[in-house]
Design a protein around this motif. Sequence first.
Motif, mmCIF file in Angstrom:
data_model
loop_
_atom_site.group_PDB
_atom_site.id
_atom_site.type_symbol
_atom_site.label_atom_id
_atom_site.label_comp_id
_atom_site.label_asym_id
_atom_site.label_seq_id
_atom_site.Cartn_x
_atom_site.Cartn_y
_atom_site.Cartn_z
ATOM 1 N N GLN A 40 0.851 -1.190 0.000
ATOM 2 C CA GLN A 40 0.000 0.000 0.000
ATOM 3 C C GLN A 40 0.882 1.234 0.000
ATOM 4 O O GLN A 40 2.044 1.168 0.392
ATOM 5 C CB GLN A 40 -0.942 0.023 1.205
ATOM 6 C CG GLN A 40 -0.298 0.409 2.537
ATOM 7 C CD GLN A 40 -1.211 0.129 3.724
ATOM 8 O OE1 GLN A 40 -1.552 -1.015 4.017
ATOM 9 N NE2 GLN A 40 -1.613 1.171 4.424
ATOM 10 N N ILE A 54 1.545 4.961 1.567
ATOM 11 C CA ILE A 54 1.223 5.513 2.895
ATOM 12 C C ILE A 54 0.453 6.832 2.807
ATOM 13 O O ILE A 54 0.175 7.448 3.822
ATOM 14 C CB ILE A 54 2.496 5.687 3.763
ATOM 15 C CG1 ILE A 54 3.483 6.635 3.089
ATOM 16 C CG2 ILE A 54 3.135 4.336 4.054
ATOM 17 C CD1 ILE A 54 4.505 7.211 4.048
ATOM 18 N N ASP A 55 0.122 7.267 1.577
ATOM 19 C CA ASP A 55 -0.711 8.471 1.453
ATOM 20 C C ASP A 55 -2.189 8.101 1.297
ATOM 21 O O ASP A 55 -3.012 8.399 2.141
ATOM 22 C CB ASP A 55 -0.225 9.384 0.324
ATOM 23 C CG ASP A 55 -0.011 8.656 -0.989
ATOM 24 O OD1 ASP A 55 -0.254 7.446 -1.076
ATOM 25 O OD2 ASP A 55 0.406 9.327 -1.965
ATOM 26 N N SER A 56 -2.517 7.356 0.229
ATOM 27 C CA SER A 56 -3.929 7.015 0.019
ATOM 28 C C SER A 56 -4.345 5.792 0.838
ATOM 29 O O SER A 56 -5.540 5.555 1.036
ATOM 30 C CB SER A 56 -4.191 6.764 -1.467
ATOM 31 O OG SER A 56 -3.375 5.715 -1.932
ATOM 32 N N ASP A 57 -3.377 5.002 1.314
ATOM 33 C CA ASP A 57 -3.663 3.804 2.131
ATOM 34 C C ASP A 57 -4.697 2.868 1.478
ATOM 35 O O ASP A 57 -5.501 2.250 2.171
ATOM 36 C CB ASP A 57 -4.144 4.200 3.543
ATOM 37 C CG ASP A 57 -2.969 4.550 4.470
ATOM 38 O OD1 ASP A 57 -1.857 4.041 4.243
ATOM 39 O OD2 ASP A 57 -3.170 5.340 5.415
ATOM 40 N N ASN A 58 -4.676 2.761 0.155
ATOM 41 C CA ASN A 58 -5.699 1.981 -0.555
ATOM 42 C C ASN A 58 -5.465 0.482 -0.507
ATOM 43 O O ASN A 58 -6.394 -0.296 -0.386
ATOM 44 C CB ASN A 58 -5.770 2.418 -2.020
ATOM 45 C CG ASN A 58 -6.707 3.584 -2.221
ATOM 46 O OD1 ASN A 58 -7.723 3.674 -1.552
ATOM 47 N ND2 ASN A 58 -6.358 4.470 -3.118
#
Lengths: 308, 275
Positions: free
Chosen positions: B143, B145-149
């Motif tokens: 993943q 670490i910004d959008s955590d998608n």
Amino acid sequence: MSILIYAEHDNHELKADTLKTVTAAQAIGGDIHLLVAGENCSTVVEQAAKVSGVSKVLVADNAAYKNQLAENVSLLVLELANDYDVIMATALTTGKNFMPRVAALLDVAQISDIIAVESADTFIRPIYAGNAIATVQSLDAKKVITVRATAFDAVATDGSAEVVNLSQATDAGTSSHVSDEFTESERPDLGAASVVISGGRGMQNGENFKLLEGIADKLGAAIGASRAAVDAGFVPNDMQVGQTGKIVAPDLYIAVGISGAIQHLAGMKDSKVIVAINKDAEAPIFQVADYGIVADLFDVLPELESKL
Amino acid sequence: MSQQKMSSQPLRLVGKLQQAQLEATMKVLVPIKRVIDYNVKVRVKADNSNVDLANVKMAINPFCEIAVEEAVRLKEAGTASEVVVVSIGDKSCQEQLRTALALGADRAIQIDTDANLDSLHVAKLLHKVVEEEQPQLVILGKQSIDSDNNQTGQMLAALTGLPQGTFASKVVVDGEKVNVTREVDGGLQTLALSLPAIVTTDLRLNEPRYASLPNIMKAKRKPLDVKAATDLGVDLTPRTNLLKVTPPAERQAGIVVETVDELVEKLKNEAKVIA
């Protein structure tokens, strides 16, 4: 609106988090069906049929789904997807694994790890390790969604859904299961426990985690850990709480010898009450703790155990 | 007699060469993402449109760094022959591609776009790169670490029809297969995937190295191709609409207690979380 929820289970027991995902589905609104895919999973089917708010349980009981391999499960869900407007799964490792595969096969974007439903097409989810909260509208006709279970309450288990057996047995044939290595524990599941006590680097070694066990036993708590404790080899990785580990939101979270890095807070800062035990008064964990005690954990833990 | 000796010598050499080529013809593709540095405390913009990335330190996504390290280790072990890194974004992501080259990747591809992309778009663009490069293994981070998608690897696997080994803590290439040990909720699970395959990395897969100064200098001369995203024939129409970004609810400041007795008393009578 019709909603299909993938039931999380281990072929023996329905994971309680699925009951929370049903609550999220009810917030969207519509006819809710559960899909149980596995092998020899009749006890799971019995439990699934009792989940309140569910009208139908679809059962794909076949060797192809025994280990819930993403390649096989995604093809199964794809076959069923025509009849549904929304496909949901709990954001646990199984759902996280196969759901994006389903979304891509359906040519839709996935909305991951939602913590609230604003409307049938708009959802709220944390980004940047929970340091920002995004409101996202899905523009696709069909929605593929994973749900952060800790953000929703569980539905009751007094329902009586119709059970429908499916004949599907899709084996993509590109992957196979080799082995499992599960951590044995008598304690409650970390994700579902109402009390969690976690140790960090300050525990110094794996042996000292025993100091948490007596307290965990008295409180009926699960034991967690920070990444530092896992990386140092104190405890196995499935105990990790944080952005990249498990997300927990218990009534009481006790952080012992944990500094409180951004990545750890991402996994526990929605706990109702946070207690920090740390000898460093400047540790960031004290900024989110409701109750803090600045002292050596090796003094505090035995005393705490004796006074509970 | 002597002629026989003469002729058998080159034959053996050819045999060895062929064997060496068989051992290492595996190309590994590693998609990487430029994200905010993991230590930075993000700030939400005053107009709630997004987080503020102006003048913020950026870096390779930590999970992507682990993917690069794993690919380079496969090359060092003689399993992989070439490591290609790819990043999708505007010119600034070349900085992260150069870093990956300094860490040991052989060449880099930038898919140039300044569009806001969903994971599905990223997976579709990567699918085009996979079609062109024909890697045996694609290693991505689990993943960003910004959008955590936690979506792109799985979506790429779906589009290419390849098997996936997500959240990998161990990757062992064994002939036509790759064994991937995965971090799952109850512990670990090992799967065997037929190659080519897609793997996404968990934090415990390896410990990424630091780039040395000579390698950083060398990386400047390694090839970096730029392709326009618009040339790849992928529909980049947004599939989601980011309506609002807000800071999370602030927790009330707590209190520091002096004794364990006081702590137990507060938990019982004030917070009422223990009996």
